[in-house]
Design a protein around this motif. Structure first.
Motif, PDB file in Angstrom:
ATOM      1  N   ASP A 107      49.710  57.576  44.921  1.00 21.41           N
ATOM      2  CA  ASP A 107      49.720  57.771  43.467  1.00 21.41           C
ATOM      3  C   ASP A 107      48.887  56.693  42.772  1.00 21.41           C
ATOM      4  O   ASP A 107      49.048  55.506  43.049  1.00 21.41           O
ATOM      5  CB  ASP A 107      51.155  57.714  42.955  1.00 21.41           C
ATOM      6  CG  ASP A 107      51.283  58.176  41.520  1.00 21.41           C
ATOM      7  OD1 ASP A 107      50.840  59.299  41.217  1.00 21.41           O
ATOM      8  OD2 ASP A 107      51.834  57.426  40.698  1.00 21.41           O
ATOM      9  N   ARG A 108      47.992  57.116  41.869  1.00 23.76           N
ATOM     10  CA  ARG A 108      47.162  56.210  41.058  1.00 23.76           C
ATOM     11  C   ARG A 108      46.462  55.153  41.899  1.00 23.76           C
ATOM     12  O   ARG A 108      46.420  53.977  41.553  1.00 23.76           O
ATOM     13  CB  ARG A 108      47.998  55.522  39.974  1.00 23.76           C
ATOM     14  CG  ARG A 108      48.140  56.345  38.716  1.00 23.76           C
ATOM     15  CD  ARG A 108      49.432  57.088  38.697  1.00 23.76           C
ATOM     16  NE  ARG A 108      49.725  57.652  37.365  1.00 23.76           N
ATOM     17  CZ  ARG A 108      50.838  58.335  37.088  1.00 23.76           C
ATOM     18  NH1 ARG A 108      51.755  58.521  38.024  1.00 23.76           N
ATOM     19  NH2 ARG A 108      51.038  58.829  35.888  1.00 23.76           N
ATOM     20  N   CYS A 109      45.896  55.573  43.028  1.00 31.04           N
ATOM     21  CA  CYS A 109      45.148  54.615  43.838  1.00 31.04           C
ATOM     22  C   CYS A 109      43.657  54.631  43.515  1.00 31.04           C
ATOM     23  O   CYS A 109      42.890  53.879  44.108  1.00 31.04           O
ATOM     24  CB  CYS A 109      45.392  54.838  45.331  1.00 31.04           C
ATOM     25  SG  CYS A 109      45.040  56.481  45.921  1.00 31.04           S
ATOM     26  N   PHE A 110      43.251  55.469  42.559  1.00 32.66           N
ATOM     27  CA  PHE A 110      41.878  55.482  42.060  1.00 32.66           C
ATOM     28  C   PHE A 110      41.917  55.413  40.532  1.00 32.66           C
ATOM     29  O   PHE A 110      42.797  56.006  39.903  1.00 32.66           O
ATOM     30  CB  PHE A 110      41.145  56.762  42.470  1.00 32.66           C
ATOM     31  CG  PHE A 110      41.050  56.973  43.958  1.00 32.66           C
ATOM     32  CD1 PHE A 110      39.972  56.482  44.684  1.00 32.66           C
ATOM     33  CD2 PHE A 110      42.038  57.687  44.640  1.00 32.66           C
ATOM     34  CE1 PHE A 110      39.880  56.685  46.057  1.00 32.66           C
ATOM     35  CE2 PHE A 110      41.949  57.899  46.004  1.00 32.66           C
ATOM     36  CZ  PHE A 110      40.863  57.392  46.707  1.00 32.66           C
ATOM     37  N   ALA A 111      40.960  54.712  39.947  1.00 27.59           N
ATOM     38  CA  ALA A 111      40.936  54.586  38.489  1.00 27.59           C
ATOM     39  C   ALA A 111      39.518  54.312  38.012  1.00 27.59           C
ATOM     40  O   ALA A 111      38.669  53.809  38.760  1.00 27.59           O
ATOM     41  CB  ALA A 111      41.861  53.461  38.025  1.00 27.59           C
ATOM     42  N   PHE A 112      39.286  54.655  36.743  1.00 31.05           N
ATOM     43  CA  PHE A 112      38.036  54.323  36.067  1.00 31.05           C
ATOM     44  C   PHE A 112      38.294  53.132  35.144  1.00 31.05           C
ATOM     45  O   PHE A 112      39.343  53.044  34.505  1.00 31.05           O
ATOM     46  CB  PHE A 112      37.513  55.520  35.276  1.00 31.05           C
ATOM     47  CG  PHE A 112      37.073  56.658  36.155  1.00 31.05           C
ATOM     48  CD1 PHE A 112      35.789  56.671  36.690  1.00 31.05           C
ATOM     49  CD2 PHE A 112      37.940  57.697  36.472  1.00 31.05           C
ATOM     50  CE1 PHE A 112      35.378  57.706  37.522  1.00 31.05           C
ATOM     51  CE2 PHE A 112      37.537  58.737  37.288  1.00 31.05           C
ATOM     52  CZ  PHE A 112      36.248  58.742  37.823  1.00 31.05           C
ATOM     53  N   ILE A 113      37.306  52.224  35.079  1.00 30.57           N
ATOM     54  CA  ILE A 113      37.502  50.925  34.450  1.00 30.57           C
ATOM     55  C   ILE A 113      36.370  50.624  33.460  1.00 30.57           C
ATOM     56  O   ILE A 113      35.208  50.957  33.710  1.00 30.57           O
ATOM     57  CB  ILE A 113      37.526  49.810  35.529  1.00 30.57           C
ATOM     58  CG1 ILE A 113      38.646  50.058  36.546  1.00 30.57           C
ATOM     59  CG2 ILE A 113      37.666  48.435  34.897  1.00 30.57           C
ATOM     60  CD1 ILE A 113      40.031  49.913  35.993  1.00 30.57           C
ATOM     61  N   ASP A 114      36.741  49.986  32.362  1.00 29.67           N
ATOM     62  CA  ASP A 114      35.796  49.336  31.472  1.00 29.67           C
ATOM     63  C   ASP A 114      35.876  47.844  31.787  1.00 29.67           C
ATOM     64  O   ASP A 114      36.840  47.172  31.425  1.00 29.67           O
ATOM     65  CB  ASP A 114      36.162  49.600  30.008  1.00 29.67           C
ATOM     66  CG  ASP A 114      35.239  48.904  29.027  1.00 29.67           C
ATOM     67  OD1 ASP A 114      34.432  48.055  29.453  1.00 29.67           O
ATOM     68  OD2 ASP A 114      35.322  49.203  27.825  1.00 29.67           O
ATOM     69  N   GLU A 115      34.875  47.316  32.483  1.00 29.75           N
ATOM     70  CA  GLU A 115      34.950  45.945  32.972  1.00 29.75           C
ATOM     71  C   GLU A 115      34.736  44.908  31.876  1.00 29.75           C
ATOM     72  O   GLU A 115      34.879  43.707  32.129  1.00 29.75           O
ATOM     73  CB  GLU A 115      33.944  45.748  34.108  1.00 29.75           C
ATOM     74  CG  GLU A 115      34.322  46.548  35.354  1.00 29.75           C
ATOM     75  CD  GLU A 115      33.423  46.261  36.535  1.00 29.75           C
ATOM     76  OE1 GLU A 115      32.387  45.579  36.346  1.00 29.75           O
ATOM     77  OE2 GLU A 115      33.747  46.710  37.646  1.00 29.75           O
TER      78      GLU A 115
END
Length: 243
Positions: free
Chosen positions: A38-46
């Motif tokens: 579960d939720r092991c991938f995500a999109f990020i604003d660094e």
């Protein structure tokens, strides 16, 4: 130790990519970080730090129209193989092509992040490892709102169908529940945000739902749980409150 039956598991839902649509499972495994995968991938604003760095459907509602599914995970600490289906039926993996696909919805520069660890503090989960809702509280909210509700709005990992006259999930806080050999600690309510205002099919917003939850339920809907004892869980399995 005394066990009191409170209901049974009626749904198990996993969301491999944060803010993408997930997958319904018949069986799964609870690991230290929560529901396995579960939720092991995500999109990020660094350019942002901490929780503010996650790109979610609050920023890009169209993310909810992408369906993520884990097709293989051989070992607990191994990053799973992922398949994402776009709204128009195209197939992606966790790749630059998927990043380009999501980037077109935002002017902010987006990057990708994945998590192999089983440490809940380092995953892309919310305030708790596992989110649980019940059929009874869902029906109560439908009465308050005056409309039918799609459970997918609440992105719960577990949906529990309560036994007649069982205590609702608010009364579980501070207590443990047991599912087979698996034990969870119920830690807190889930305080709701604008995510639930987005229809998972049409992507249209209806802010009146959040307003009602605020007015009638103090923004609380569902509970967060942390893992005491990992183990397997199955649809139809009984849920017990531990005394």
């Amino acid at each position: 130790m005394t066990l009191h039956s409170i209901g049974e598991i009626s749904e198990i839902n996993r969301f491999p990519v944060k803010s993408f649509a997930g997958e319904s499972l018949q069986t799964s495994h609870i690991v230290n970080s929560g529901l396995d995968g579960d939720r092991c991938f995500a999109f990020i604003d660094e350019t942002k730090e901490g929780w503010d760095g996650f790109i979610t459907a609050r920023d890009i509602p169209n993310m909810l129209a992408y369906k993520a599914k884990i097709i293989r995970k051989d070992h607990e600490d191994e990053l799973p193989e992922l398949v994402v289906t776009s709204p128009d039926g195209r197939i992606f993996n966790w790749s630059v092509e998927l990043l380009d696909e999501i980037q077109r919805y935002s002017k902010r520069k987006i990057s990708m992040r994945c998590y192999k660890t089983q440490n809940a503090d380092q995953m892309a989960v919310d305030s708790g490892s596992i989110l649980i809702i019940t059929d009874t509280t869902l029906r109560k909210l439908e009465e308050i709102w005056g409309k039918r509700l799609d459970k997918r709005r609440f992105r719960a990992n577990l949906v529990v169908t309560l036994d007649e006259n069982s205590m609702n999930e608010g009364n579980w806080i501070g207590k443990r529940i047991q599912i087979g050999n698996t034990e969870l600690q119920i830690d807190s309510y889930c305080e709701r945000c604008s995510m639930i205002t987005i229809d998972p099919d049409t992507l249209e917003r209806d802010v009146s739902l959040l307003k009602k939850i605020n007015e009638e339920m103090n923004l609380n809907f569902g509970v967060y749980a942390s893992v005491i004892k990992p183990g397997p869980i199955n649809i139809g399995e009984k849920v017990y409150l531990v005394d």
